[in-house]
Write a protein that holds these residues in place. Sequence first.
Motif, short mmCIF file in Angstrom:
data_model
loop_
_atom_site.label_atom_id
_atom_site.label_comp_id
_atom_site.label_asym_id
_atom_site.label_seq_id
_atom_site.Cartn_x
_atom_site.Cartn_y
_atom_site.Cartn_z
N VAL A 109 42.63 34.28 43.87
CA VAL A 109 41.43 34.03 44.36
C VAL A 109 40.15 34.79 44.31
CG1 VAL A 109 41.56 34.83 46.95
CG2 VAL A 109 40.26 32.62 46.78
N CYS A 110 40.66 36.02 44.01
CA CYS A 110 39.65 37.15 43.37
C CYS A 110 38.67 36.83 42.46
CB CYS A 110 40.37 38.50 43.35
SG CYS A 110 39.44 39.90 42.83
N PRO A 111 37.47 36.66 42.57
CA PRO A 111 36.34 36.13 41.63
C PRO A 111 36.06 37.41 40.52
CG PRO A 111 35.38 36.73 43.46
CD PRO A 111 36.63 37.17 43.91
N THR A 112 36.57 38.47 40.84
CA THR A 112 36.15 39.54 39.77
C THR A 112 37.20 40.14 39.37
OG1 THR A 112 36.12 41.22 41.73
CG2 THR A 112 33.99 40.04 41.19
N GLN A 113 38.39 39.78 39.27
CA GLN A 113 39.71 40.36 38.92
C GLN A 113 39.61 41.85 39.32
OE1 GLN A 113 37.79 38.52 35.97
NE2 GLN A 113 39.47 37.16 37.23
N ALA A 114 39.21 41.95 40.72
CA ALA A 114 39.47 43.42 41.29
C ALA A 114 41.07 43.59 41.57
CB ALA A 114 38.68 43.58 42.39
N LEU A 115 41.59 42.25 41.80
CA LEU A 115 42.96 42.09 42.26
C LEU A 115 43.54 41.73 40.70
CD1 LEU A 115 43.26 40.98 45.62
CD2 LEU A 115 43.51 43.41 44.82
N VAL A 116 44.40 42.48 40.03
CA VAL A 116 45.05 41.99 38.53
C VAL A 116 46.48 41.55 38.70
CG1 VAL A 116 43.66 43.31 37.47
CG2 VAL A 116 45.57 44.33 38.22
N PRO A 117 46.87 40.81 38.19
CA PRO A 117 48.50 40.24 38.10
C PRO A 117 49.34 41.51 38.51
CG PRO A 117 47.54 39.02 36.39
CD PRO A 117 46.44 40.36 36.72
N PHE A 118 50.32 41.26 39.29
CA PHE A 118 51.22 42.24 39.97
C PHE A 118 52.70 41.77 39.70
CE2 PHE A 118 53.13 44.23 43.50
CZ PHE A 118 52.94 45.25 43.40
N ASP A 119 53.45 42.45 39.20
CA ASP A 119 54.90 42.09 39.08
C ASP A 119 55.69 43.17 40.21
OD1 ASP A 119 57.62 41.86 38.67
OD2 ASP A 119 57.26 42.29 36.53
N PRO A 120 56.18 42.53 41.39
CA PRO A 120 56.72 43.40 42.54
C PRO A 120 57.96 43.87 42.07
CG PRO A 120 56.85 40.80 42.90
CD PRO A 120 56.07 41.08 41.79
#
Length: 204
Positions: A109-120
Amino acid sequence: MSEDEKPRDDSPAVSRRAFALGAAGVAGLCAVGGVGVALAGDGNLLRPPGGQDEAAFIARCLKCDKCRSICPENCLTVCVLENGLVNYRTPRIDFRKGYCTFCNECIEVCPTQALVPFDPSTEKIGVAVVDVNECIAYQGSGCHICVDACEYEAIELNDSGKPVVHAELCNGCGKCELVCPSATYRAYTGSHARGINVEVWKEA
Ligand code: SF4
Ligand code: SF4
């Protein structure tokens, strides 16, 4: 009603009273830690998954509140002025109400890619740290609730029956902090502290 049970105002609207209290907090931080701390905070904020590069995150976050609003686990809140002026209204993790299931909804939902894909399986929100002064197992209770709760087998009991965290296996999901009963068992001391808490991961 305990501190943990009190409803929190996580809504984006900011009351004048809350702003005044926050401003007082910033003034206090200036007095205690200097202007740098008042502006940038103490650098110990847990960000949503994919926001661990703090400089990149701060540069891109619009403070739009979309991530906090969509989190189905209710484990996100927003920073107040005491967290530093730069961080004000940016999202941070709060494991007192839920833990992160890595559903990725906040990232999507982040519109600016402040949060990027994450592999736990390879990345971390933070790492759980046992507080031996608060963990009731270290006071001889035999508690192992965090060990049983961890879905990543990152906590085990040592030879003395006390929980220890294997940092390399922990991704900071926060389930152990959420379920820790230390605050309940030690409420008579006036403490609200958990026996295990996820902290910002600082690689050696
Ligand atoms: S990944 Fe899902 S559970 Fe974790 S913080 Fe984001 S929205 Fe919440
Ligand atoms: S935060 Fe706690 S429950 Fe989650 S992986 Fe780490 S030790 Fe396990």
